[in-house]
Design an enzyme around this catalytic site. Structure first.
Site, PDB file in Angstrom:
ATOM      1  N   LEU A 221       0.834  -1.199   0.000  1.00  7.51           N
ATOM      2  CA  LEU A 221       0.000   0.000   0.000  1.00  7.51           C
ATOM      3  C   LEU A 221       0.868   1.247   0.000  1.00  7.51           C
ATOM      4  O   LEU A 221       0.551   2.237  -0.671  1.00  7.51           O
ATOM      5  CB  LEU A 221      -0.931   0.007   1.216  1.00  7.51           C
ATOM      6  CG  LEU A 221      -1.810   1.256   1.363  1.00  7.51           C
ATOM      7  CD1 LEU A 221      -2.755   1.400   0.174  1.00  7.51           C
ATOM      8  CD2 LEU A 221      -2.606   1.210   2.667  1.00  7.51           C
ATOM      9  N   TYR A 222       1.970   1.209   0.751  1.00  4.84           N
ATOM     10  CA  TYR A 222       2.891   2.349   0.758  1.00  4.84           C
ATOM     11  C   TYR A 222       3.350   2.662  -0.667  1.00  4.84           C
ATOM     12  O   TYR A 222       3.310   3.815  -1.113  1.00  4.84           O
ATOM     13  CB  TYR A 222       4.097   2.039   1.640  1.00  4.84           C
ATOM     14  CG  TYR A 222       5.227   3.032   1.501  1.00  4.84           C
ATOM     15  CD1 TYR A 222       5.089   4.341   1.955  1.00  4.84           C
ATOM     16  CD2 TYR A 222       6.438   2.673   0.896  1.00  4.84           C
ATOM     17  CE1 TYR A 222       6.121   5.264   1.812  1.00  4.84           C
ATOM     18  CE2 TYR A 222       7.473   3.575   0.761  1.00  4.84           C
ATOM     19  CZ  TYR A 222       7.304   4.878   1.217  1.00  4.84           C
ATOM     20  OH  TYR A 222       8.326   5.784   1.067  1.00  4.84           O
ATOM     21  N   ALA A 223       3.776   1.626  -1.396  1.00  2.00           N
ATOM     22  CA  ALA A 223       4.227   1.815  -2.777  1.00  2.00           C
ATOM     23  C   ALA A 223       3.099   2.357  -3.647  1.00  2.00           C
ATOM     24  O   ALA A 223       3.318   3.237  -4.496  1.00  2.00           O
ATOM     25  CB  ALA A 223       4.740   0.494  -3.337  1.00  2.00           C
ATOM     26  N   THR A 225       0.604   4.244  -2.730  1.00  2.00           N
ATOM     27  CA  THR A 225       0.353   5.672  -2.457  1.00  2.00           C
ATOM     28  C   THR A 225       1.426   6.547  -3.086  1.00  2.00           C
ATOM     29  O   THR A 225       1.140   7.654  -3.542  1.00  2.00           O
ATOM     30  CB  THR A 225       0.278   5.960  -0.946  1.00  2.00           C
ATOM     31  OG1 THR A 225       1.526   5.632  -0.304  1.00  2.00           O
ATOM     32  CG2 THR A 225      -0.861   5.186  -0.294  1.00  2.00           C
TER      33      THR A 225
END
Length: 408
Positions: A221-223, A225
């Site tokens: 999810l970090y990637a 965003t």
């Protein structure tokens, strides 16, 4: 006698009623006061703290360049690892710098406060505020005419997204859009340099990673965003004429670093005699990272700022096409995590208790390797610090900061 008793009874009742009235009024006022206090948002409280005596003057003083050619930069995430180093470098060379940070508790807040103290000793004022607070941002832009925004605030970490996904949407997407909204309305608009991530390469198997490679397969999810941030940046550049440069950082490490990073908590666990997990892929595959020393990253950030063209819009209206760039900032020398541990063992003079562990399905990738040819060509970016030299500097800082020796 009856009339007298009745009168006294009337006066007593009236007195009680009057007293009750005033007590009720008192409690209503008190309740309103308490309610209003309790209903104050975090934003309101930050504004009250920030806008104390001399607040605007501190902002103006911090924003003042030491020379007529100096830039005036708003650095978001200024109390963070990269943000504090970039802020210090900008100030040391004579630029005006105003920091912004919400001091969240993703990791030890005292480390952030100590970074702030270090910066404030050199004349950098950090505003306690959130990038989602549009009124605060508008206030800052009304006080200072920023030439650049160095947007380094973000919810970092791949694994934490599985525990608190909302924090990534709030900071990396909503916060970024909020900042761009304020920047687009500025007269004149600032040039924007912001932190993307090597994580955008996701499941890409081609190495080294190039800016022209696919980035539509995020592994976390970090990637996702950060990739979404790059697309958002494209739209604001296209519609509003904002000059925007994205920097894809590759595993940044060094003094004043983040405690959630492997090199940091490996150091802590080795010194405390705790076992450390070394992740491995299937069939004995090794995990390797393109570790990049903080000083090299700072040089890349400043080069991106110095080569950024001016935005071409004003007050939300685009006049002509504006600059849009993205660069890898890495070290071009991937190192296996096991080798990282070996270097730490030698520097700490302590043998690590290693435990081989299969790579979990948490969004981490096996391998990162930056192709920095574009940054080298257009920014003059050239990293000079190898992993051993960088870790030596980190260990020296760590032992001093935590008042520790190299023995268990």
């Amino acid at each position: 006698m009856t009339r007298f008793s009745s009168a006294n009874r009337f006066r007593f009742q009236f007195s009680v009623s009057k007293s009750a009235f005033w007590w009720c009024l008192f409690f209503i006022v008190l309740l309103c006061f308490v309610s209003n206090h309790l209903l104050l948002s975090d934003s309101d409280r930050r504004l009250l703290r920030n806008r104390g005596k001399g607040w605007e003057q501190r902002v103006l003083s911090s924003a003042s360049p030491r020379s007529s050619s100096g830039s005036t930069v708003l650095v978001t995430g200024a109390a963070g690892f990269i943000g504090s180093h970039v802020s210090a470098a900008l100030r040391n060379r004579g630029d005006g710098v105003v920091g912004l940070d919400n001091f969240n508790n993703y990791y030890d807040v005292s480390l952030k406060h100590d970074r702030r103290a270090m910066l404030e000793s050199s004349g950098v004022f950090i505003v306690d505020g959130d990038i989602n607070d549009q009124e605060l941002l508008k206030k800052l832009f009304s006080i200072v005419q920023f030439t650049h925004v160095m947007h380094l605030a973000a919810q970092a970490g791949v694994r934490y997204a599985m525990k608190n996904p909302a924090s990534y949407i709030d900071s990396n997407l909503s916060g970024f859009v909020n900042l761009l909204e304020v920047c687009k309305e500025a007269k004149p608009q600032p040039a924007i340099i912001w932190a993307s991530s090597s994580s955008v390469y996701g499941l890409n198997s081609k190495v080294p990673f190039s800016e022209t490679d696919r980035t539509d397969q995020p592994a976390s999810l970090y990637a996702a965003t950060k990739k979404a941030g790059e697309e958002i940046a494209h739209s604001y550049n296209h519609i509003y004429g904002l000059s925007i440069t994205g920097l894809r950082f590759f595993t940044v490490y060094g003094p004043w670093g983040r405690p959630d990073m492997a090199y940091f908590f490996f150091t802590k666990d080795i010194l405390q005699g705790n076992s450390i997990r070394i992740f491995e892929g299937g069939k004995g595959g090794v995990v390797a990272r393109d570790f990049t020393y903080i000083d090299d990253i700072v040089k890349g950030c400043l080069a991106a700022l110095d080569t950024a063209e001016k935005s071409t819009g004003s007050g939300g209206k685009k006049m002509r096409p504006a600059q849009l760039r993205v660069y890898n900032l890495g070290n071009t020398s991937p190192v296996e995590v096991g080798s990282l541990v070996s270097i730490l063992e030698r520097l700490l003079k302590v043998k690590a208790r290693r435990v081989a562990t299969p790579m979990p399905r948490n969004g981490d990738v096996m391998y990162t390797h930056a192709d920095i040819s574009l940054a080298e060509k257009e920014l003059g970016y050239k990293p000079t610090t190898d992993l051993r030299s960088g870790l030596e500097k980190f260990v020296k800082w760590y032992l001093s900061y935590y008042n520790q020796s190299t023995v268990n």
